[in-house]
Write a protein that holds these residues in place. Sequence first.
Motif, PDB file in Angstrom:
ATOM      1  N   SER A 272      38.854  47.089  31.261  1.00  0.00           N
ATOM      2  CA  SER A 272      39.616  47.130  30.006  1.00  0.00           C
ATOM      3  C   SER A 272      39.793  45.735  29.420  1.00  0.00           C
ATOM      4  N   ILE A 273      40.044  44.747  30.270  1.00  0.00           N
ATOM      5  CA  ILE A 273      40.210  43.373  29.798  1.00  0.00           C
ATOM      6  C   ILE A 273      38.913  42.860  29.176  1.00  0.00           C
ATOM      7  N   LEU A 274      37.784  43.157  29.820  1.00  0.00           N
ATOM      8  CA  LEU A 274      36.495  42.705  29.295  1.00  0.00           C
ATOM      9  C   LEU A 274      36.199  43.334  27.938  1.00  0.00           C
ATOM     10  N   ILE A 275      36.511  44.619  27.789  1.00  0.00           N
ATOM     11  CA  ILE A 275      36.285  45.284  26.505  1.00  0.00           C
ATOM     12  C   ILE A 275      37.202  44.697  25.436  1.00  0.00           C
ATOM     13  N   LEU A 276      38.443  44.416  25.817  1.00  0.00           N
ATOM     14  CA  LEU A 276      39.441  43.939  24.850  1.00  0.00           C
ATOM     15  C   LEU A 276      39.096  42.555  24.312  1.00  0.00           C
ATOM     16  N   TYR A 277      38.592  41.684  25.185  1.00  0.00           N
ATOM     17  CA  TYR A 277      38.387  40.297  24.787  1.00  0.00           C
ATOM     18  C   TYR A 277      36.919  39.929  24.546  1.00  0.00           C
ATOM     19  N   ALA A 278      36.024  40.881  24.683  1.00  0.00           N
ATOM     20  CA  ALA A 278      34.615  40.606  24.381  1.00  0.00           C
ATOM     21  C   ALA A 278      34.429  40.529  22.870  1.00  0.00           C
ATOM     22  N   PRO A 279      33.366  39.860  22.394  1.00  0.00           N
ATOM     23  CA  PRO A 279      33.066  39.849  20.954  1.00  0.00           C
ATOM     24  C   PRO A 279      32.940  41.274  20.422  1.00  0.00           C
ATOM     25  N   PRO A 280      33.303  41.514  19.160  1.00  0.00           N
ATOM     26  CA  PRO A 280      33.329  42.886  18.616  1.00  0.00           C
ATOM     27  C   PRO A 280      32.026  43.659  18.811  1.00  0.00           C
ATOM     28  N   GLU A 281      30.873  43.000  18.575  1.00  0.00           N
ATOM     29  CA  GLU A 281      29.602  43.709  18.724  1.00  0.00           C
ATOM     30  C   GLU A 281      29.377  44.149  20.168  1.00  0.00           C
ATOM     31  N   GLN A 282      29.629  43.242  21.089  1.00  0.00           N
ATOM     32  CA  GLN A 282      29.448  43.579  22.496  1.00  0.00           C
ATOM     33  C   GLN A 282      30.482  44.606  22.950  1.00  0.00           C
ATOM     34  N   SER A 283      31.702  44.493  22.454  1.00  0.00           N
ATOM     35  CA  SER A 283      32.752  45.441  22.832  1.00  0.00           C
ATOM     36  C   SER A 283      32.389  46.855  22.401  1.00  0.00           C
ATOM     37  N   HIS A 284      31.840  46.995  21.184  1.00  0.00           N
ATOM     38  CA  HIS A 284      31.449  48.328  20.705  1.00  0.00           C
ATOM     39  C   HIS A 284      30.293  48.881  21.532  1.00  0.00           C
TER      40      HIS A 284
END
Length: 354
Positions: free
Chosen positions: A182-194
């Motif tokens: 969850s932390i990685l998704i929250l703080y990753a760049p928007p493109e990578q998070s999506h």
Amino acid sequence: MRLTTGLHGYVVLRFSGGLEIRLHNLICAVILMMVAVVGGVALLTTGSTDSTFSDLVGLFDGDAVSGDVAFAIADVRLPRILMGFMAGWCVALTGAMLQSLAQNPLADPGQLGLSQGSLVVIMLVLVLFPGLPLIFTPLAGFAGGLAVAVLLMVLVGRHHSGGLGILLMGIAVETTLSSVTSILILYAPPEQSHAISSWLAGSLFHSDWSAVGSFATWFVISIPAILVIGRKLRSLDLGDHMALALGEAVHITKPAILIVAVLLTAAATAAVGPLVFLGVMAPHLAGFISPAKGRARLFLAAMTGGVLVVAADGLTRLGSDQVALPTGLAIMMIGAPIFIISLRLRTISQARTG
């Protein structure tokens, strides 16, 4: 080869070498194969690009077929179907292995944290090293899953590797790793998070012939694994003490089976993302349809997992082209109701016989 009745009361097909196959297990395996083939052929003509069964026949006969139709069938749909079946096969097979290994019917790669271990390391690689070749992704997943497996063995201890202890420890590890995800998704760049969020839901959208070729190696490895591990699990299903009395080297067999489970889990997770609950659901559904032991149980569980994912892929094509339904969610939509019904029917049956 002849038909006879075994000591358990089931009709078995007995070979000259001593091998016995329960007739209802064999019939169930044939039916599952037919369902997989028929369903796969039907899905080859299903999608946003209009195509018919005649187009499919013409494509494989070498007749002239529209370029868009040929591309949709040969380069989009067929790789997805093959990848879905192989990934479902491996995840369900791993679930059946771990349930016997942990002596717990709820054990699966997700519950024990193996999938989350692979996920976390793969996500770290994708976020920190986005330019790394994709060939390293399964290796990263294997490293993460193996690290969790070793951690579980250390935390639980070799003398207390029973079902409840390892399951509770696995849930604790899985919960911890989920928070890291969850932390990685929250703080990753928007493109990578999506992209990561889509992948976490389980997806076959990026399956191509290159991915199928890479994953086929693990699928092929799983077949002899069934033959070898299935025989071992017949002893382990009786408990560690009985397995030791039968001459099984439990301290070697269990870690070896766990490593195979980690390999198959990491490969499937890297290819299509986590297929949540499939590892629990498929072995139980297979057991409800045709109770089996050893190799037959592993094979039927794997076939059931493959069929469920192929069916889920078909469900994803029924929605709007603008809204892509993740395969992982489709599996839950198809499998969970069937799973609930099967459990209810089993409860009713046990109540009547009891």
